[in-house]
Design an enzyme around this catalytic site. Structure first.
Site: not given
Ligand code: GUN
Length: 289
Positions: A51, A95, A118
């Site tokens: 990311k 996350q 998100d």
């Molecule tokens: N963990 C697995 N997928 C995601 C996601 O799309 N966003 C976040 N913040 N954590 C995750």
């Protein structure tokens, strides 16, 4: 045919890079994304790295905040609240998963819906289901783009989503319905799963069970989107057995290189959209600057 999610994500990020550059010229700054990671889960660290790398590619300021795995809930909430009230930060992502001492709902609640890149905040979830403008969650948004990239018309098709998570299954089912698909959501208690999946013109599988779906469970000519990622030694495996499924499907996403890179590209797009909306509202209400 294999759907090349990596190539599609790359071309989206190239377009986003130009959009960020024009935002920089217009507003004198670029969007800033804060990514919070708690603990030392190697998979989470890998996702966060990709990311931050994507942010750097498109010209977004990426800020990584690392907290130890034994951080208290209070301390994490304080950190996230501080990011939320910082006017220089446009998007916040925490996350998941989080360590056991932390209630993820409390964390999501302290992120403003306008900074929730998100699309996990309850207001964004509610608005998605009400059909009101909101931030869509990244993976479901990326899945729709992957299906569209095949030239498949979603309208009128039978879609089956296997998995009912808040992050993928439920929201992608809603987005498919919004495109006029007839959607069935199957899950771990669905009897005779194969009978359901064999009816799907569009099959989205998001369970986390490696190779749950094989070619015998797929309708010939279906579009198959595999969201699963399970580590198997040095290899990554999806929820779909690619070998047998690719002989039956018309289009199928690989693992890796399918949904994953699109999730990251959509996160960049969401960050840019949050920035644009914040800038527009600050310009119309400058006293809040
Ligand atoms: N963990 C697995 N997928 C995601 C996601 O799309 N966003 C976040 N913040 N954590 C995750």
């Amino acid at each position: 045919m294999t759907i090349d999610g990596k190539a599609l994500a790359q071309s989206i990020k190239e377009d986003l890079r130009e959009r960020v550059e024009s935002l920089r010229l217009r507003y004198g700054r670029v969007p800033c994304l804060a990514v919070v990671i708690v603990g030392d889960n190697p998979a989470s660290h890998l996702y966060v790295r990709s990311k931050i790398d994507a942010a750097s590619f498109v010209g977004i300021d990426g800020m990584e905040i690392e907290l130890p795995k034994d951080v208290s809930e209070e301390e994490l909430l304080r950190t996230v609240s501080k990011l939320d009230s910082d006017p220089a930060i446009d998007g916040i992502l925490v996350q998941l998963p989080l360590p056991r001492q932390i209630d993820p709902d409390k964390v999501l609640d302290v992120i403003s819906p306008t900074k929730d890149v998100d699309g996990f905040h309850p207001r964004n979830v509610a608005y998605l289901h009400l059909g009101r403008p909101c931030t869509f969650p990244c993976t479901p948004k990326g899945i729709i783009r992957l299906i569209d990239s095949t030239g498949t018309r979603i309208d009128g098709k039978r879609a089956v989503v296997v998995g009912r998570s808040n992050i993928v299954g439920e929201p992608v089912a809603k987005l498919l319905q919004d495109r006029n698909a007839t959607v069935t959501v199957a899950h771990s208690h669905t009897p005779d799963l194969a009978a359901i999946t064999r009816e799907a013109d569009i099959l989205v599988v998001a369970t986390g069970h490696a190779s749950l779906i094989d070619g015998s469970m797929i309708k010939p000519g279906a579009v198959v989107i595999d969201v699963g990622i399970t580590r198997d030694g040095a290899k990554l495996r999806g929820d779909v057995d690619f070998e047998s499924a690719s002989k039956v499907a018309s289009f199928i996403t690989p693992v890796p290189g399918g949904v994953g890179p699109m999730t990251v590209a959509m996160l960049m797009e969401n960050t840019i959209e949050c920035f644009e909306q914040r800038m527009a509202s600050l310009l119309s209400a400058p006293s809040e600057l």
